[in-house]
Design a protein around this motif. Sequence first.
Motif, PDB file in Angstrom:
ATOM      1  N   GLU A  24       0.827  -1.208   0.000  1.00  0.00           N
ATOM      2  CA  GLU A  24       0.000   0.000   0.000  1.00  0.00           C
ATOM      3  C   GLU A  24       0.863   1.260   0.000  1.00  0.00           C
ATOM      4  N   ASN A  25       1.944   1.250   0.780  1.00  0.00           N
ATOM      5  CA  ASN A  25       2.857   2.398   0.792  1.00  0.00           C
ATOM      6  C   ASN A  25       3.500   2.601  -0.579  1.00  0.00           C
ATOM      7  N   ARG A  26       3.837   1.520  -1.257  1.00  0.00           N
ATOM      8  CA  ARG A  26       4.415   1.622  -2.602  1.00  0.00           C
ATOM      9  C   ARG A  26       3.400   2.176  -3.589  1.00  0.00           C
ATOM     10  N   ILE A  27       2.126   1.810  -3.438  1.00  0.00           N
ATOM     11  CA  ILE A  27       1.092   2.300  -4.353  1.00  0.00           C
ATOM     12  C   ILE A  27       0.940   3.812  -4.230  1.00  0.00           C
ATOM     13  N   VAL A  28       0.884   4.331  -3.013  1.00  0.00           N
ATOM     14  CA  VAL A  28       0.697   5.777  -2.849  1.00  0.00           C
ATOM     15  C   VAL A  28       1.941   6.557  -3.235  1.00  0.00           C
ATOM     16  N   ASP A  29       3.093   5.914  -3.333  1.00  0.00           N
ATOM     17  CA  ASP A  29       4.313   6.594  -3.758  1.00  0.00           C
ATOM     18  C   ASP A  29       4.426   6.705  -5.282  1.00  0.00           C
ATOM     19  N   GLN A  30       3.531   6.082  -6.027  1.00  0.00           N
ATOM     20  CA  GLN A  30       3.568   6.129  -7.484  1.00  0.00           C
ATOM     21  C   GLN A  30       3.080   7.497  -7.974  1.00  0.00           C
ATOM     22  N   ALA A  31       3.388   7.817  -9.225  1.00  0.00           N
ATOM     23  CA  ALA A  31       2.969   9.098  -9.807  1.00  0.00           C
ATOM     24  C   ALA A  31       1.460   9.167  -9.957  1.00  0.00           C
ATOM     25  N   ARG A  32       0.813   8.033 -10.221  1.00  0.00           N
ATOM     26  CA  ARG A  32      -0.647   7.971 -10.350  1.00  0.00           C
ATOM     27  C   ARG A  32      -1.119   6.872  -9.401  1.00  0.00           C
ATOM     28  N   PRO A  33      -1.368   7.194  -8.145  1.00  0.00           N
ATOM     29  CA  PRO A  33      -1.530   6.160  -7.130  1.00  0.00           C
ATOM     30  C   PRO A  33      -2.813   5.334  -7.194  1.00  0.00           C
ATOM     31  N   GLY A  34      -3.922   5.873  -7.647  1.00  0.00           N
ATOM     32  CA  GLY A  34      -5.179   5.130  -7.614  1.00  0.00           C
ATOM     33  C   GLY A  34      -5.764   5.108  -6.215  1.00  0.00           C
ATOM     34  N   ASN A  35      -6.971   4.522  -6.084  1.00  0.00           N
ATOM     35  CA  ASN A  35      -7.620   4.493  -4.775  1.00  0.00           C
ATOM     36  C   ASN A  35      -8.116   3.104  -4.384  1.00  0.00           C
ATOM     37  N   ALA A  36      -7.878   2.094  -5.230  1.00  0.00           N
ATOM     38  CA  ALA A  36      -8.271   0.721  -4.918  1.00  0.00           C
ATOM     39  C   ALA A  36      -7.282  -0.239  -5.561  1.00  0.00           C
ATOM     40  N   TYR A  37      -7.099  -1.407  -4.943  1.00  0.00           N
ATOM     41  CA  TYR A  37      -6.198  -2.396  -5.507  1.00  0.00           C
ATOM     42  C   TYR A  37      -6.728  -3.797  -5.239  1.00  0.00           C
ATOM     43  N   TRP A  38      -6.287  -4.719  -6.100  1.00  0.00           N
ATOM     44  CA  TRP A  38      -6.672  -6.128  -5.990  1.00  0.00           C
ATOM     45  C   TRP A  38      -5.399  -6.957  -6.092  1.00  0.00           C
ATOM     46  N   ILE A  39      -5.110  -7.725  -5.051  1.00  0.00           N
ATOM     47  CA  ILE A  39      -3.922  -8.579  -5.043  1.00  0.00           C
ATOM     48  C   ILE A  39      -4.213  -9.792  -5.918  1.00  0.00           C
ATOM     49  N   THR A  40      -3.504  -9.896  -7.037  1.00  0.00           N
ATOM     50  CA  THR A  40      -3.734 -10.984  -7.986  1.00  0.00           C
ATOM     51  C   THR A  40      -2.854 -12.188  -7.703  1.00  0.00           C
ATOM     52  N   SER A  41      -1.722 -11.978  -7.041  1.00  0.00           N
ATOM     53  CA  SER A  41      -0.801 -13.075  -6.762  1.00  0.00           C
ATOM     54  C   SER A  41      -0.026 -12.770  -5.490  1.00  0.00           C
ATOM     55  N   GLN A  42       0.135 -13.781  -4.665  1.00  0.00           N
ATOM     56  CA  GLN A  42       0.973 -13.628  -3.473  1.00  0.00           C
ATOM     57  C   GLN A  42       1.701 -14.933  -3.220  1.00  0.00           C
ATOM     58  N   ARG A  43       2.998 -14.800  -2.932  1.00  0.00           N
ATOM     59  CA  ARG A  43       3.824 -15.977  -2.672  1.00  0.00           C
ATOM     60  C   ARG A  43       4.970 -15.565  -1.768  1.00  0.00           C
ATOM     61  N   THR A  44       5.695 -16.545  -1.300  1.00  0.00           N
ATOM     62  CA  THR A  44       6.894 -16.277  -0.522  1.00  0.00           C
ATOM     63  C   THR A  44       8.067 -16.972  -1.195  1.00  0.00           C
ATOM     64  N   ARG A  45       9.238 -16.460  -0.940  1.00  0.00           N
ATOM     65  CA  ARG A  45      10.455 -17.092  -1.420  1.00  0.00           C
ATOM     66  C   ARG A  45      11.463 -17.063  -0.275  1.00  0.00           C
ATOM     67  N   PRO A  46      12.302 -18.082  -0.192  1.00  0.00           N
ATOM     68  CA  PRO A  46      13.269 -18.119   0.913  1.00  0.00           C
ATOM     69  C   PRO A  46      14.367 -17.069   0.735  1.00  0.00           C
ATOM     70  N   ASN A  47      14.761 -16.452   1.827  1.00  0.00           N
ATOM     71  CA  ASN A  47      15.906 -15.548   1.831  1.00  0.00           C
ATOM     72  C   ASN A  47      17.153 -16.395   2.030  1.00  0.00           C
ATOM     73  N   GLU A  48      18.123 -16.228   1.170  1.00  0.00           N
ATOM     74  CA  GLU A  48      19.348 -17.015   1.256  1.00  0.00           C
ATOM     75  C   GLU A  48      20.354 -16.317   2.164  1.00  0.00           C
ATOM     76  N   TRP A  49      21.104 -17.071   2.869  1.00  0.00           N
ATOM     77  CA  TRP A  49      22.177 -16.596   3.731  1.00  0.00           C
ATOM     78  C   TRP A  49      21.689 -15.671   4.832  1.00  0.00           C
ATOM     79  N   VAL A  50      20.543 -15.991   5.411  1.00  0.00           N
ATOM     80  CA  VAL A  50      19.994 -15.171   6.491  1.00  0.00           C
ATOM     81  C   VAL A  50      20.426 -15.752   7.832  1.00  0.00           C
ATOM     82  N   VAL A  51      21.083 -14.928   8.637  1.00  0.00           N
ATOM     83  CA  VAL A  51      21.446 -15.346   9.978  1.00  0.00           C
ATOM     84  C   VAL A  51      20.438 -14.773  10.965  1.00  0.00           C
TER      85      VAL A  51
END
Length: 146
Positions: A63-90
């Motif tokens: 949401e913070n990234r959306i409002v930082d855009q030049a044309r932010p809009g007022n509604a959004y729909w999450i079309t895809s969500q996933r996770t990926r492992p962080n490598e070399w994380v202590v």
Amino acid sequence: MKKKFIFTAVLLGLAACGGLVKPENGSQYLTQLDAEPIGCTFLYKIESEVSVYDADDARVYLENRIVDQARPGNAYWITSQRTRPNEWVVFGPERAFVLVANVYDCPHPNNVRTAKDGGSSITATPVLVEHQINCAETMYGGMGGC
């Protein structure tokens, strides 16, 4: 005893890391949709990747990234969500959240019809407050408030 103290301190430190991403620049006023909206203008697609502990923090980051855009809009729909492992994380999150969303400009963002259920569902309904106008005669002979 010392091991228990260190373990407790580490556990409390990790628990305190939840909720670190805060809304900025009015991002809390965006409307999250559960399906593709009807009657809204598609603006763009955005992808965000962030290493946080909580899925809600990843959504607030998006949401913070959306409002930082030049044309932010007022509604959004999450079309895809996933996770990926962080490598070399202590220390820190072991996984990164990747969210892809479509951003829309809707004429009435609090009352949006979506494609889910054939366009009849409404994601948010505002409260309508009606005021009654009394049209009684005033002491000066005219109608008051009409």
